[in-house]
Design an enzyme around this catalytic site. Structure first.
Site, PDB file in Angstrom:
ATOM      1  N   HIS A   1     -14.243  -7.669   0.631  1.00 47.69           N
ATOM      2  CA  HIS A   1     -13.647  -6.341   0.357  1.00 47.69           C
ATOM      3  C   HIS A   1     -12.997  -6.448  -1.021  1.00 47.69           C
ATOM      4  O   HIS A   1     -12.339  -7.456  -1.315  1.00 47.69           O
ATOM      5  CB  HIS A   1     -12.613  -6.081   1.451  1.00 47.69           C
ATOM      6  CG  HIS A   1     -11.795  -4.836   1.327  1.00 47.69           C
ATOM      7  ND1 HIS A   1     -12.227  -3.670   0.748  1.00 47.69           N
ATOM      8  CD2 HIS A   1     -10.534  -4.570   1.781  1.00 47.69           C
ATOM      9  CE1 HIS A   1     -11.274  -2.759   0.836  1.00 47.69           C
ATOM     10  NE2 HIS A   1     -10.237  -3.267   1.442  1.00 47.69           N
TER      11      HIS A   1
ATOM     12  N   ASP B   1      -5.769  -6.243  -3.300  1.00 46.00           N
ATOM     13  CA  ASP B   1      -5.036  -7.294  -2.580  1.00 46.00           C
ATOM     14  C   ASP B   1      -5.941  -8.471  -2.223  1.00 46.00           C
ATOM     15  O   ASP B   1      -5.446  -9.556  -1.919  1.00 46.00           O
ATOM     16  CB  ASP B   1      -4.333  -6.747  -1.324  1.00 46.00           C
ATOM     17  CG  ASP B   1      -5.214  -5.918  -0.425  1.00 46.00           C
ATOM     18  OD1 ASP B   1      -6.157  -5.285  -0.931  1.00 46.00           O
ATOM     19  OD2 ASP B   1      -4.962  -5.891   0.803  1.00 46.00           O
TER      20      ASP B   1
ATOM     21  N   ASP C   1      -9.631  -6.976   6.492  1.00 47.59           N
ATOM     22  CA  ASP C   1      -8.557  -6.077   6.934  1.00 47.59           C
ATOM     23  C   ASP C   1      -8.523  -5.910   8.456  1.00 47.59           C
ATOM     24  O   ASP C   1      -7.441  -5.698   9.035  1.00 47.59           O
ATOM     25  CB  ASP C   1      -8.722  -4.691   6.294  1.00 47.59           C
ATOM     26  CG  ASP C   1      -8.192  -4.637   4.871  1.00 47.59           C
ATOM     27  OD1 ASP C   1      -7.479  -5.558   4.446  1.00 47.59           O
ATOM     28  OD2 ASP C   1      -8.510  -3.647   4.172  1.00 47.59           O
TER      29      ASP C   1
ATOM     30  N   GLU D   1     -10.699  -4.350  -2.510  1.00 47.67           N
ATOM     31  CA  GLU D   1      -9.386  -3.781  -2.806  1.00 47.67           C
ATOM     32  C   GLU D   1      -8.541  -4.856  -3.507  1.00 47.67           C
ATOM     33  O   GLU D   1      -8.674  -6.053  -3.222  1.00 47.67           O
ATOM     34  CB  GLU D   1      -8.698  -3.295  -1.519  1.00 47.67           C
ATOM     35  CG  GLU D   1      -7.529  -2.375  -1.833  1.00 47.67           C
ATOM     36  CD  GLU D   1      -7.058  -1.527  -0.649  1.00 47.67           C
ATOM     37  OE1 GLU D   1      -7.502  -1.764   0.487  1.00 47.67           O
ATOM     38  OE2 GLU D   1      -6.233  -0.626  -0.892  1.00 47.67           O
TER      39      GLU D   1
ATOM     40  N   HIS E   1       0.842  -1.197   0.000  1.00 48.69           N
ATOM     41  CA  HIS E   1       0.000   0.000   0.000  1.00 48.69           C
ATOM     42  C   HIS E   1       0.877   1.247   0.000  1.00 48.69           C
ATOM     43  O   HIS E   1       0.528   2.281   0.563  1.00 48.69           O
ATOM     44  CB  HIS E   1      -0.889  -0.026   1.265  1.00 48.69           C
ATOM     45  CG  HIS E   1      -2.228   0.627   1.091  1.00 48.69           C
ATOM     46  ND1 HIS E   1      -2.435   1.970   1.286  1.00 48.69           N
ATOM     47  CD2 HIS E   1      -3.438   0.134   0.776  1.00 48.69           C
ATOM     48  CE1 HIS E   1      -3.710   2.264   1.100  1.00 48.69           C
ATOM     49  NE2 HIS E   1      -4.342   1.171   0.778  1.00 48.69           N
TER      50      HIS E   1
ATOM     51  N   HIS F   1     -11.885  -1.302   5.399  1.00 47.47           N
ATOM     52  CA  HIS F   1     -11.180  -0.061   5.196  1.00 47.47           C
ATOM     53  C   HIS F   1     -11.771   0.789   4.059  1.00 47.47           C
ATOM     54  O   HIS F   1     -11.416   1.955   3.890  1.00 47.47           O
ATOM     55  CB  HIS F   1      -9.719  -0.492   4.979  1.00 47.47           C
ATOM     56  CG  HIS F   1      -8.836   0.174   4.043  1.00 47.47           C
ATOM     57  ND1 HIS F   1      -8.171  -0.433   3.026  1.00 47.47           N
ATOM     58  CD2 HIS F   1      -8.467   1.478   4.009  1.00 47.47           C
ATOM     59  CE1 HIS F   1      -7.405   0.421   2.407  1.00 47.47           C
ATOM     60  NE2 HIS F   1      -7.560   1.582   2.977  1.00 47.47           N
TER      61      HIS F   1
ATOM     62  N   TYR G   1      -0.156  -1.872  11.122  1.00 47.96           N
ATOM     63  CA  TYR G   1      -1.168  -1.997  10.069  1.00 47.96           C
ATOM     64  C   TYR G   1      -2.339  -1.045  10.321  1.00 47.96           C
ATOM     65  O   TYR G   1      -2.797  -0.326   9.425  1.00 47.96           O
ATOM     66  CB  TYR G   1      -1.668  -3.447  10.015  1.00 47.96           C
ATOM     67  CG  TYR G   1      -2.672  -3.688   8.926  1.00 47.96           C
ATOM     68  CD1 TYR G   1      -2.256  -4.030   7.647  1.00 47.96           C
ATOM     69  CD2 TYR G   1      -4.029  -3.534   9.160  1.00 47.96           C
ATOM     70  CE1 TYR G   1      -3.172  -4.222   6.639  1.00 47.96           C
ATOM     71  CE2 TYR G   1      -4.948  -3.728   8.166  1.00 47.96           C
ATOM     72  CZ  TYR G   1      -4.515  -4.077   6.904  1.00 47.96           C
ATOM     73  OH  TYR G   1      -5.438  -4.255   5.911  1.00 47.96           O
TER      74      TYR G   1
ATOM     75  N   HIS H   1      -4.866 -10.614   6.419  1.00 47.97           N
ATOM     76  CA  HIS H   1      -3.418 -10.379   6.460  1.00 47.97           C
ATOM     77  C   HIS H   1      -2.889 -10.913   7.786  1.00 47.97           C
ATOM     78  O   HIS H   1      -3.451 -10.614   8.844  1.00 47.97           O
ATOM     79  CB  HIS H   1      -3.087  -8.880   6.390  1.00 47.97           C
ATOM     80  CG  HIS H   1      -3.571  -8.192   5.147  1.00 47.97           C
ATOM     81  ND1 HIS H   1      -3.029  -8.415   3.907  1.00 47.97           N
ATOM     82  CD2 HIS H   1      -4.558  -7.280   4.956  1.00 47.97           C
ATOM     83  CE1 HIS H   1      -3.649  -7.661   3.005  1.00 47.97           C
ATOM     84  NE2 HIS H   1      -4.589  -6.971   3.615  1.00 47.97           N
TER      85      HIS H   1
HETATM   86 FE1  FEO Z   1      -8.114  -2.730   2.266  1.00 51.42          FE
HETATM   87 FE2  FEO Z   1      -6.151  -5.559   2.603  1.00 51.42          FE
HETATM   88  O1  FEO Z   1      -7.123  -4.219   1.704  1.00 51.42           O
END
Ligand code: FEO
Length: 369
Positions: A83, A87, A166, A85, A27, A147, A194, A225
């Site tokens: 989510h 990733d 996240d 995003e 990021h 997020h 994080y 993560h």
């Molecule tokens: Fe908001 Fe791990 O992406």
């Protein structure tokens, strides 16, 4: 040859994501212990599988390899996207090519999937919805702004497992996914790192979602993560609740230096801070990473900045610090300044204007020629 075995974390539930121990950044910011993109494969009582989240596009082969160690991809009949995003959604096109799952996501996530990948026919779910999929019960809880606006978490009430995406995540690459298999203090430090760099600007919204998630009966929190929380749910929960409220009595001192003069004055500023603060964390931007500064600021009331004057302004590194403070909005309410100048000054004036405009209260300024 990369290990592409799935790792079972509960009966019929597997980690099938990607692990990158060498990733230096995520990021856009520095990480110290690599990165994981966790995805989870859940076997239903009908022998079919639900995939929860995917991985970054570049890690698609690793995801498919780990899935293949459990089952043929065609046996994935449901895909839950918490989510969108990249990733977590980057491998959605590959999954939809190799299997024909029903996709579940929030209304916002469905729009994003359509825009990003042309994904159609998503089954939208909202907070409180429950679905029976493959003989298991899945509940959904929307967690907007933890997020992105599209976020949700997925809960298996019978197994007491929360797939939190996240939330509660960390940049901590490990082949042993459980918290009990890893250094817990490193995992908690990385969770704060994080939070500071990803979740902090939205901590007011996150607080409500975190409280709602933690009110569920929980045996396991499986984020997208880092490590999976089992015996330390209480510790990660308390850390998140503390960071979300932003209550702190600590100070963070950050300086840059051109010829060493401002660095020499850091001790003087530290002594001044010591009159009020017991805990002071010091960073030298010539060597320390901005993302580590933000992790400390996530639990700080006071920001002390040391900058020389550089052509009438703070140095570019200090300018970046102020930009990060403006964007990530740590809970600091006070600031102070120190630094040096030769013939013109200007750093203190510009920093004062900027930090006053952010609503911070100045307590002292030791800047002088
Ligand atoms: Fe908001 Fe791990 O992406």
């Amino acid at each position: 040859m990369k290990n592409q075995q799935a790792i079972q974390i509960a009966e019929g539930i597997y980690c099938v994501g990607a692990i990158d121990k060498d990733a230096p950044r995520f990021h856009g910011y520095h990480v110290s212990h690599g990165v994981t993109f966790n995805a989870y494969l859940v076997r239903g009582t009908d022998g079919k599988y639900t995939l929860i989240d995917t991985v970054h596009r570049d890690k698609t082969d690793e995801l498919l390899g780990r899935i293949a160690s459990v089952t043929e991809p065609k046996n994935i009949t449901a895909l839950i996207i918490n989510h969108t995003e990249p990733d977590h959604s980057g491998a959605v096109p590959a999954i939809l090519q190799t299997a024909k799952p029903v996709v579940y996501a929030t209304v916002a996530a469905a729009k994003f999937l359509q825009a990003m990948y042309g994904t159609e026919n998503v089954q939208t779910v909202k907070s409180g919805d429950t679905r029976e999929i493959g003989g298991r019960t899945y509940s959904f809880l929307a967690t907007p702004m933890v997020h992105w606006p599209d976020n949700m978490v997925t809960y298996l009430p019978n197994e007491k497992i929360l797939f939190s995406n996240d939330a509660f995540g960390q940049h901590f690459a490990t082949n042993q996914p459980l918290d009990t298999q890893n250094n817990i203090n490193t995992a908690l430090t990385e969770a704060q790192h994080y939070f500071a760099n990803i979740v902090m600007p939205y901590r007011a919204q996150a607080a409500k979602a975190v409280d709602a998630a933690l009110s569920l009966p929980l045996d396991m929190i499986a984020p997208s993560h880092g490590v999976v929380w089992t015996k330390n749910i209480d510790r990660i929960g308390k850390l998140y609740q503390s960071l979300c409220t932003g209550e702190s009595v600590a100070a963070t001192l950050v300086f840059d230096s051109l010829w060493g003069g401002t660095a020499e004055r850091a001790q003087e500023a530290c002594d001044e801070l010591r009159k009020t603060y017991e805990k002071i964390t010091v960073f030298d931007l010539r060597t320390d990473h901005m993302s580590d500064v933000m992790a400390a600021l996530a639990a700080s009331k006071h920001l002390c900045i040391g900058s020389p004057t550089y052509n009438g302004y703070p140095t570019p590194r200090i300018g970046t610090l102020v930009a990060e403070v403006e964007a990530l909005r740590p809970p600091v309410t006070e600031y102070s300044l120190f630094g040096t100048f030769a013939w013109g000054g200007g750093a203190s004036k510009h920093l004062t204007q900027k930090l006053d405009a952010l609503g911070l209260q100045k307590t002292f300024d030791l800047t002088r020629a």
